[in-house]
Design a protein around this motif. Structure first.
Motif, PDB file in Angstrom:
ATOM      1  N   GLN A  62       0.830  -1.207   0.000  1.00 54.28           N
ATOM      2  CA  GLN A  62       0.000   0.000   0.000  1.00 54.28           C
ATOM      3  C   GLN A  62       0.864   1.257   0.000  1.00 54.28           C
ATOM      4  O   GLN A  62       0.554   2.242  -0.672  1.00 54.28           O
ATOM      5  CB  GLN A  62      -0.916  -0.014   1.224  1.00 54.28           C
ATOM      6  N   LYS A  63       1.964   1.231   0.751  1.00 55.03           N
ATOM      7  CA  LYS A  63       2.817   2.407   0.877  1.00 55.03           C
ATOM      8  C   LYS A  63       3.912   2.478  -0.174  1.00 55.03           C
ATOM      9  O   LYS A  63       4.431   3.555  -0.476  1.00 55.03           O
ATOM     10  CB  LYS A  63       3.444   2.429   2.280  1.00 55.03           C
ATOM     11  N   LEU A  64       4.302   1.327  -0.712  1.00 52.23           N
ATOM     12  CA  LEU A  64       5.342   1.286  -1.748  1.00 52.23           C
ATOM     13  C   LEU A  64       4.801   0.530  -2.967  1.00 52.23           C
ATOM     14  O   LEU A  64       5.314  -0.527  -3.335  1.00 52.23           O
ATOM     15  CB  LEU A  64       6.619   0.604  -1.216  1.00 52.23           C
ATOM     16  N   PRO A  65       3.775   1.042  -3.594  1.00 50.59           N
ATOM     17  CA  PRO A  65       3.046   0.282  -4.621  1.00 50.59           C
ATOM     18  C   PRO A  65       3.800   0.074  -5.923  1.00 50.59           C
ATOM     19  O   PRO A  65       3.423  -0.796  -6.709  1.00 50.59           O
ATOM     20  CB  PRO A  65       1.797   1.149  -4.865  1.00 50.59           C
ATOM     21  N   ASN A  66       4.854   0.856  -6.162  1.00 48.82           N
ATOM     22  CA  ASN A  66       5.561   0.776  -7.437  1.00 48.82           C
ATOM     23  C   ASN A  66       6.899   0.050  -7.343  1.00 48.82           C
ATOM     24  O   ASN A  66       7.730   0.163  -8.251  1.00 48.82           O
ATOM     25  CB  ASN A  66       5.771   2.178  -8.007  1.00 48.82           C
ATOM     26  N   LEU A  67       7.091  -0.702  -6.280  1.00 49.08           N
ATOM     27  CA  LEU A  67       8.349  -1.448  -6.131  1.00 49.08           C
ATOM     28  C   LEU A  67       8.518  -2.451  -7.271  1.00 49.08           C
ATOM     29  O   LEU A  67       7.618  -3.243  -7.558  1.00 49.08           O
ATOM     30  CB  LEU A  67       8.378  -2.198  -4.798  1.00 49.08           C
ATOM     31  N   ILE A  68       9.689  -2.408  -7.871  1.00 49.99           N
ATOM     32  CA  ILE A  68      10.044  -3.357  -8.919  1.00 49.99           C
ATOM     33  C   ILE A  68      11.067  -4.365  -8.393  1.00 49.99           C
ATOM     34  O   ILE A  68      11.032  -5.534  -8.744  1.00 49.99           O
ATOM     35  CB  ILE A  68      10.598  -2.619 -10.152  1.00 49.99           C
ATOM     36  N   GLU A  69      11.949  -3.885  -7.495  1.00 54.28           N
ATOM     37  CA  GLU A  69      12.989  -4.747  -6.939  1.00 54.28           C
ATOM     38  C   GLU A  69      13.067  -4.537  -5.432  1.00 54.28           C
ATOM     39  O   GLU A  69      13.095  -3.396  -4.956  1.00 54.28           O
ATOM     40  CB  GLU A  69      14.342  -4.440  -7.595  1.00 54.28           C
ATOM     41  N   LEU A  70      13.102  -5.649  -4.687  1.00 55.04           N
ATOM     42  CA  LEU A  70      13.177  -5.609  -3.228  1.00 55.04           C
ATOM     43  C   LEU A  70      14.278  -6.571  -2.781  1.00 55.04           C
ATOM     44  O   LEU A  70      14.187  -7.780  -2.994  1.00 55.04           O
ATOM     45  CB  LEU A  70      11.833  -6.000  -2.620  1.00 55.04           C
ATOM     46  N   TYR A  71      15.319  -6.014  -2.161  1.00 55.28           N
ATOM     47  CA  TYR A  71      16.492  -6.799  -1.770  1.00 55.28           C
ATOM     48  C   TYR A  71      16.577  -6.860  -0.248  1.00 55.28           C
ATOM     49  O   TYR A  71      16.833  -5.852   0.408  1.00 55.28           O
ATOM     50  CB  TYR A  71      17.755  -6.193  -2.364  1.00 55.28           C
ATOM     51  N   LEU A  72      16.375  -8.053   0.308  1.00 54.90           N
ATOM     52  CA  LEU A  72      16.364  -8.257   1.752  1.00 54.90           C
ATOM     53  C   LEU A  72      17.372  -9.323   2.168  1.00 54.90           C
ATOM     54  O   LEU A  72      17.199 -10.015   3.179  1.00 54.90           O
ATOM     55  CB  LEU A  72      14.953  -8.655   2.201  1.00 54.90           C
TER      56      LEU A  72
END
Length: 369
Positions: A62-72
């Motif tokens: 909801q807060k980061l709706p346009n994330l394409i890449e998430l590195y955890l």
């Protein structure tokens, strides 16, 4: 450190950054500043490697709706929320080096996902919903505790690279052979005893690494002329020339250990008649796989479910003539030491095994063509 973090996020919001680097920040919790107000609507890439996160917020999408890449990579994440499936644009997700014990089925809702990295966790199984990721190109599940791969994995029609090293896998689902874009398969250091009969039949599959599967003694001959890693497979030993014939017979028996229960008969050159059940299955397969599209033919509903499943995903195709096979195989052994690859694989006694559909094909098959 908190002030610096706050300033970094504040600047990202003010300047509408698309990339945000929060690696090595000693974060125990997901920064609330990222989730305040409207969040970071323009953020596309979030890097949070090597922190101490244990979970993700439910309102991440909801807060980061346009994330394409998430590195955890390299956190302490035990579970990811079901809301992860709401990241509709996500293409790359890296959860390597965490403490994941469970992967929620909602992962299958990430229909744009192309790269999924889950190595070095505590996963014992993968949800079948992974098969819904039709854009997935890379899947890395190495260094987990997997005992099987999901049968629906074959629905990942774009998959090119599958890495499952260092698990507890005893077999590779034969459905993997239906991944026609698969280029590299790596399953080193597992508990494999055999590989699917059709593995390597696809021209796209060029690299297969099955090193350190000590009970694996045979490779499908479709893998001949592919790039193969099989060091540490099989059991080493010296064979005297006088005992060669007997040794070849024993080697063939060992190479066939662990074949699926669907293999009801192992034929030989002296068998001239194919069993009736096999002939029936081959006939049904021709009818239902090549039926005209304008005919509304019902499936063979009188067959047991096990045979229905087998009809859809046969054991393999004859290495000589490509005839489909269901319940019987005619194996022919080609010791690796007798092939051009002998010098490359000095640490293994694994052999190539050709699986044929009849004694005639068995007699006429030659590994070199």
């Amino acid at each position: 450190m908190a002030t610096e973090l706050h300033e970094t996020i504040f600047m990202a919001k003010q300047e509408r950054h698309k990339n945000l680097f929060l690696n090595y920040r000693n974060l125990n919790n997901f920064p609330v500043e990222l989730l305040k107000d409207e969040g970071l609507q323009f953020l596309e890439r979030l890097y949070m490697k090597r922190n101490s996160l244990t979970t993700l917020p439910d309102n991440l999408a909801q807060k980061l709706p346009n994330l394409i890449e998430l590195y955890l990579h390299s956190n302490n994440i035990v579970i990811i929320p079901q809301a992860i499936g709401n990241l509709a644009r996500l293409q790359s997700l890296d959860l390597s080096n965490n403490a994941l014990q469970l992967l929620c089925p909602e992962i299958g809702r990430l229909r744009s996902l192309r790269h999924l990295r889950l190595s070095n966790n505590h996963l014992k199984y993968l949800p079948q919903e992974i098969g819904d990721l039709q854009e997935l190109e890379t899947l890395d599940v190495s260094m987990n505790q997997l005992i099987s791969l999901p049968e629906r994995l074959h629905r990942c029609v774009s998959l090119q690279n599958l890495t499952a090293d260092h698990n507890q896998l005893s077999h590779v689902p034969r459905q993997v052979c239906w991944l026609h874009r698969l280029n590299q398969l790596s399953m080193a250091a597992n508990r494999l005893t055999f590989l699917p009969l059709d593995l390597g039949r696809s021209r796209e599959l060029q690299f297969v690494f099955v090193d350190n599967n000590i009970d694996l003694k045979g490779l499908p001959s479709y893998l001949y002329n592919k790039v193969i890693g099989c060091s540490g497979c099989g059991v080493s030993g010296q064979v005297l020339e006088s005992d060669l014939g007997e040794a070849l017979g024993e080697a063939l028996s060992e190479a066939l250990v662990g074949l699926p229960a669907d293999v009801k008969v192992v034929g030989s050159e002296t068998d001239n008649v194919v069993p009736l059940e096999e002939l029936t299955m081959r006939t049904l397969h021709k009818i239902y796989s090549h039926r005209p599209t304008d005919l509304n033919l019902l499936p063979p509903i009188t067959l047991p479910k096990s045979l229905l499943d087998l009809l859809q995903f046969p054991l393999g195709h004859c290495h000589r003539c490509s005839q489909v096979m269901f319940t019987i195989i005619y194996p022919k052994l080609f010791p690796l030491r007798d092939t051009a690859l002998a010098g490359v694989h000095r640490r293994t006694t694994v052999s190539f095994v050709a699986y044929c559909c009849s004694s005639r094909c068995l007699r006429t098959f030659n590994l070199q063509g």
